[in-house]
Design a protein around this motif. Structure first.
Motif, short mmCIF file in Angstrom:
data_model
loop_
_atom_site.label_atom_id
_atom_site.label_comp_id
_atom_site.label_asym_id
_atom_site.label_seq_id
_atom_site.Cartn_x
_atom_site.Cartn_y
_atom_site.Cartn_z
N ILE A 14 -43.93 -23.37 1.50
CA ILE A 14 -43.34 -22.10 1.12
C ILE A 14 -42.02 -22.32 0.37
CG2 ILE A 14 -42.19 -20.06 2.07
CD1 ILE A 14 -44.39 -19.95 4.18
N SER A 15 -41.23 -23.27 0.85
CA SER A 15 -39.97 -23.59 0.15
C SER A 15 -40.24 -24.14 -1.24
CB SER A 15 -39.16 -24.61 0.97
OG SER A 15 -38.80 -24.09 2.22
N LEU A 16 -41.32 -24.91 -1.38
CA LEU A 16 -41.69 -25.43 -2.70
C LEU A 16 -42.09 -24.28 -3.63
CD1 LEU A 16 -42.01 -28.09 -4.25
CD2 LEU A 16 -44.40 -28.15 -3.51
N ALA A 17 -42.79 -23.27 -3.07
CA ALA A 17 -43.16 -22.11 -3.88
C ALA A 17 -41.92 -21.34 -4.32
CB ALA A 17 -44.09 -21.19 -3.07
N VAL A 18 -40.94 -21.20 -3.42
CA VAL A 18 -39.68 -20.56 -3.78
C VAL A 18 -38.97 -21.39 -4.85
CG1 VAL A 18 -37.39 -19.92 -2.94
CG2 VAL A 18 -39.40 -19.41 -1.56
N SER A 19 -39.03 -22.71 -4.70
CA SER A 19 -38.40 -23.60 -5.69
C SER A 19 -38.98 -23.36 -7.07
CB SER A 19 -38.60 -25.06 -5.29
OG SER A 19 -38.04 -25.34 -4.04
N LEU A 20 -40.29 -23.12 -7.14
CA LEU A 20 -40.96 -22.92 -8.41
C LEU A 20 -40.34 -21.77 -9.19
CD1 LEU A 20 -43.49 -23.94 -10.07
CD2 LEU A 20 -44.71 -22.00 -9.03
N ARG A 104 -42.13 -14.77 -20.47
CA ARG A 104 -41.19 -14.75 -19.36
C ARG A 104 -41.37 -13.49 -18.50
NH1 ARG A 104 -38.22 -18.44 -17.16
NH2 ARG A 104 -36.22 -17.38 -17.29
N ALA A 105 -41.70 -12.37 -19.15
CA ALA A 105 -41.94 -11.14 -18.41
C ALA A 105 -43.15 -11.30 -17.48
CB ALA A 105 -42.15 -9.97 -19.36
N VAL A 106 -44.21 -11.94 -17.99
CA VAL A 106 -45.40 -12.15 -17.15
C VAL A 106 -45.07 -13.13 -16.02
CG1 VAL A 106 -47.79 -12.96 -17.13
CG2 VAL A 106 -46.93 -11.65 -19.08
N GLN A 107 -44.24 -14.13 -16.31
CA GLN A 107 -43.77 -15.01 -15.24
C GLN A 107 -43.07 -14.20 -14.15
OE1 GLN A 107 -41.36 -18.04 -17.32
NE2 GLN A 107 -42.70 -19.56 -16.41
N GLY A 108 -42.33 -13.18 -14.55
CA GLY A 108 -41.66 -12.31 -13.59
C GLY A 108 -42.63 -11.61 -12.66
N VAL A 109 -43.81 -11.24 -13.20
CA VAL A 109 -44.85 -10.63 -12.36
C VAL A 109 -45.28 -11.62 -11.27
CG1 VAL A 109 -47.17 -9.67 -12.31
CG2 VAL A 109 -45.65 -9.14 -14.23
N GLY A 110 -45.57 -12.86 -11.69
CA GLY A 110 -45.96 -13.87 -10.71
C GLY A 110 -44.86 -14.14 -9.70
N GLY A 111 -43.62 -14.23 -10.18
CA GLY A 111 -42.51 -14.48 -9.27
C GLY A 111 -42.33 -13.36 -8.26
N ALA A 112 -42.54 -12.11 -8.70
CA ALA A 112 -42.41 -10.97 -7.80
C ALA A 112 -43.48 -10.96 -6.72
CB ALA A 112 -42.47 -9.67 -8.60
N MET A 113 -44.61 -11.60 -6.98
CA MET A 113 -45.65 -11.72 -5.97
C MET A 113 -45.33 -12.85 -4.98
SD MET A 113 -49.06 -11.22 -8.35
CE MET A 113 -50.17 -10.82 -7.00
N ILE A 114 -44.63 -13.86 -5.46
CA ILE A 114 -44.36 -15.04 -4.63
C ILE A 114 -43.23 -14.79 -3.63
CG2 ILE A 114 -43.56 -17.43 -4.67
CD1 ILE A 114 -44.95 -17.71 -7.42
N LEU A 115 -42.08 -14.32 -4.11
CA LEU A 115 -40.87 -14.31 -3.28
C LEU A 115 -41.00 -13.48 -2.00
CD1 LEU A 115 -38.05 -15.49 -3.08
CD2 LEU A 115 -37.20 -13.45 -4.23
N PRO A 116 -41.36 -12.17 -2.07
CA PRO A 116 -41.43 -11.41 -0.82
C PRO A 116 -42.52 -11.92 0.13
CG PRO A 116 -42.35 -10.13 -2.62
CD PRO A 116 -41.70 -11.34 -3.23
N SER A 117 -43.59 -12.49 -0.43
CA SER A 117 -44.65 -13.02 0.43
C SER A 117 -44.17 -14.23 1.22
CB SER A 117 -45.86 -13.42 -0.43
OG SER A 117 -46.38 -12.30 -1.13
N THR A 118 -43.32 -15.06 0.62
CA THR A 118 -42.80 -16.22 1.34
C THR A 118 -41.91 -15.79 2.49
OG1 THR A 118 -40.87 -16.48 -0.13
CG2 THR A 118 -42.88 -17.67 -0.73
N LEU A 119 -41.01 -14.85 2.23
CA LEU A 119 -40.06 -14.44 3.26
C LEU A 119 -40.73 -13.68 4.39
CD1 LEU A 119 -37.19 -14.56 4.14
CD2 LEU A 119 -36.67 -12.58 2.71
N ILE A 176 -48.75 -26.62 -4.86
CA ILE A 176 -48.43 -25.49 -3.98
C ILE A 176 -49.70 -24.78 -3.53
CG2 ILE A 176 -47.35 -23.21 -3.92
CD1 ILE A 176 -45.20 -24.40 -5.84
N LEU A 177 -50.63 -24.56 -4.44
CA LEU A 177 -51.88 -23.87 -4.08
C LEU A 177 -52.65 -24.64 -3.01
CD1 LEU A 177 -53.16 -22.69 -7.59
CD2 LEU A 177 -52.27 -21.26 -5.75
N ILE A 178 -52.71 -25.94 -3.15
CA ILE A 178 -53.41 -26.76 -2.14
C ILE A 178 -52.69 -26.65 -0.79
CG2 ILE A 178 -54.04 -29.11 -1.49
CD1 ILE A 178 -54.34 -29.73 -4.48
N GLY A 179 -51.36 -26.74 -0.81
CA GLY A 179 -50.59 -26.65 0.43
C GLY A 179 -50.72 -25.30 1.10
N LEU A 180 -50.75 -24.23 0.31
CA LEU A 180 -50.89 -22.89 0.88
C LEU A 180 -52.20 -22.73 1.64
CD1 LEU A 180 -49.53 -20.64 -2.03
CD2 LEU A 180 -48.43 -21.08 0.17
#
Length: 544
Positions: A14-20, A104-119, A176-180
């Motif tokens: 999860i920390s690695l996903a946040v790092s991404l 970069r905007a589309v990256q923001g979509v992916g990032g918005a899915m990652i961060l709250p899910s990790t926490l 990260i996908l494998i670890g998840l």
């Protein structure tokens, strides 16, 4: 349900996903001069390369925090990583500034899915003192990766190409996908609520128009429209600039968002913002502090790499190496913060961290000059990094300490949104401060040097529009003008650093309304509940 050892491996994943996502929010900074040279983007586009990511990120965090609770946090996290990887490929292949901004905007979509899910996954998986340790690891990762990003980006840009600063996300994403799938428990809310799509739209409009106004004000005019103002191929027909209109739309949409949310809450319906949770003092005051602090924390990372490369002449790798001092301070603080967990008030740790950040920025601002030695900047960054490491993790714990686990997704989305909106505003405001003060200072210096208005205007436009990348080229034409440009850029960077310190000082004052957490009361539990609650409580398994 996972074994205790597997949970800690899952924390690493999860920390690695946040790092991404955190690395990607900073990795582009040291690559900007190379991007400017190759794609020919302007200083406004430089800001948008950052803001398109941060703004979309902030606008969608609440949505995906709720979707994660409803459909499964790990599932949303996996989809987010895949979107992030695909968008990274797009960014790496971009052939224009507009294409890079869209990617970069589309990256923001992916990032918005990652961060709250990790926490929210951490909040549902760890309990008691272990939760505090998990939050510390998660938070220190954010602080440390903010500096590792420039180092990695600098190495890739110098040794290969700025495009690899985005391409590196693909192999990391696969790991990260494998670890998840192997080590992270699949959790969801047992009683999910409907999505408030109207509230989501209003929140996006509010943040988008606010940031647009802050970034584009110096281009389109803060009140009156600039002469011959064109929006794309369409000419603006009014004497009034679109900027005050943008601010007005943001204000109206923000008021409508609050009104709509309170109305739905009274009707017993779900809301995008956790209005009921705002009655919890630690949650409400912690989010206010987090937003203000974030304005100062990450905004300065925009200006320093530009100044180090375009004024002091360091390459991207050297710049990233200097910024590594921030990571060193953050990781040092994370170890200290972990050992203090349970013995020193989290609020006291937050305040000490913010104070260290302020001192670090003041040290940086005090030594900025055209001949500043690298070690003096690194020293200020080290102190600043210690502050980031202390404040970030503990502030997260303070915000969520009294939030029930079943509301963790919405709560974590809210606190992450507060941070990201603060970061977006910080980048917008400090970027505007940097480039506006650069333009006015350089114009004054060239005027004092006796240059005619036409020549001054051309030089100022070239330096500002290129985000300083035109300065090295001025040496061949006029060393005196180049020297004035370097001095003006140094003055502007110093002003930006002091402005960031000012935001942090306001954030420090905001923490005075925070109370020290009650031991064992994390996530709305009583101390005796923590001792008896099973590890998998409120973490129902998702169908595999």
């Amino acid at each position: 349900m996972t074994s205790p050892r597997t949970r800690w491996i899952g924390l690493f994943v999860i920390s690695l996903a946040v790092s991404l996502i955190i690395v990607d929010s900073t990795i582009v900074n040291v690559a900007v001069p190379s991007i400017v040279d190759e794609l020919g983007i302007t200083s406004t586009e430089v800001q948008w390369v950052q803001e398109s990511y941060t703004l979309v990120f902030a606008a969608l965090l609440l949505v995906f925090g709720t979707l994660g609770d409803r459909f499964g946090r790990r599932r949303v996290l996996v989809i987010g990583v895949i979107i992030f990887m695909l968008a990274s490929v797009w960014a790496a292949l971009a052939d224009s500034g507009s294409a890079l901004i869209l990617a970069r905007a589309v990256q923001g979509v992916g990032g918005a899915m990652i961060l709250p899910s990790t926490l929210s996954t951490l909040n549902a998986t760890f309990h008691g003192r272990e939760r505090g340790i998990a939050f510390a690891v998660w938070g220190s990762t954010i602080g440390g990766m903010a500096a590792v990003g420039p180092l990695l980006g600098g190495w890739l840009t110098t040794a290969y190409s700025w495009r690899w600063a985005f391409g590196i996300n693909v192999p990391l994403g696969i790991i990260i996908l494998i670890g998840l799938m192997l080590f992270v428990v699949a959790t969801r809310d047992e009683h999910p609520q409907a999505i408030d799509w109207t509230g989501a739209l209003l929140s996006v409009v509010t943040s988008a128009f606010l940031v647009f106004g802050l970034i584009e004000g110096r281009t389109y005019g803060w009140w009156l429209a600039a002469d011959g103002l064109m929006l794309g191929e369409w000419q603006w027909p009014l004497a009034l600039s679109p900027i005050p209109i943008s601010f007005a739309i943001s204000l109206v949409a923000g008021i409508a968002f609050v009104w709509w949310g309170l109305r739905r809450e009274r009707a017993g319906k779900s809301t995008m913002l956790a209005f009921s949770l705002l009655r919890i003092g630690s949650f409400r005051n912690g989010n206010v502090a987090a937003l203000i602090v974030s304005m100062g924390e990450f905004g300065i990372i925009l200006s320093l790499p530009l100044w180090l490369q375009n004024v002091l002449g360091y390459d991207a790798l050297q710049t990233g190496t200097i910024l590594l001092a921030l990571a060193g301070g953050s990781f040092l603080a994370s170890g200290v913060g972990g050992s203090l967990s349970g013995r020193v008030s989290a609020v006291a740790t937050v305040r000490a961290g913010i104070a260290a950040e302020i001192i670090g920025l003041i040290l940086i601002g005090a030594v900025i000059a055209v001949d500043t030695p690298w070690w003096s900047i690194a020293l200020g960054l080290l102190v600043y990094g210690v502050g980031v490491g202390l404040a970030t993790a503990q502030l997260t714990g303070v915000v969520l300490q009294d939030v029930p686990v079943q509301a963790s997704g919405q709560a974590s989305g809210t606190q992450s949104t507060a941070r990201q909106i603060g970061s977006a505003l910080g980048i917008a405001v400090l970027g505007t401060v940097l480039f506006t003060s650069l333009g006015s200072t350089l114009d004054s210096r060239l005027d004092a040097a006796g240059l005619p208005p036409e020549a001054r205007e051309g030089i100022v436009s070239a330096v500002v529009d290129s985000a300083g990348s035109a300065i090295p080229g001025l040496d061949a034409e006029s060393p005196e003008v180049a020297a004035e440009a370097r001095q003006a850029f140094s003055d502007a960077t110093r002003f930006a650093a002091f402005t960031a310190a000012g935001f942090l000082a306001i954030g420090l004052l905001a923490t005075l309304r925070l109370n020290a957490p009650v031991p064992g009361a994390a996530a709305g539990r009583r101390p005796e509940d923590e001792a008896s609650a099973p590890t998998g409580e409120s973490a129902s398994e998702e169908p595999r």
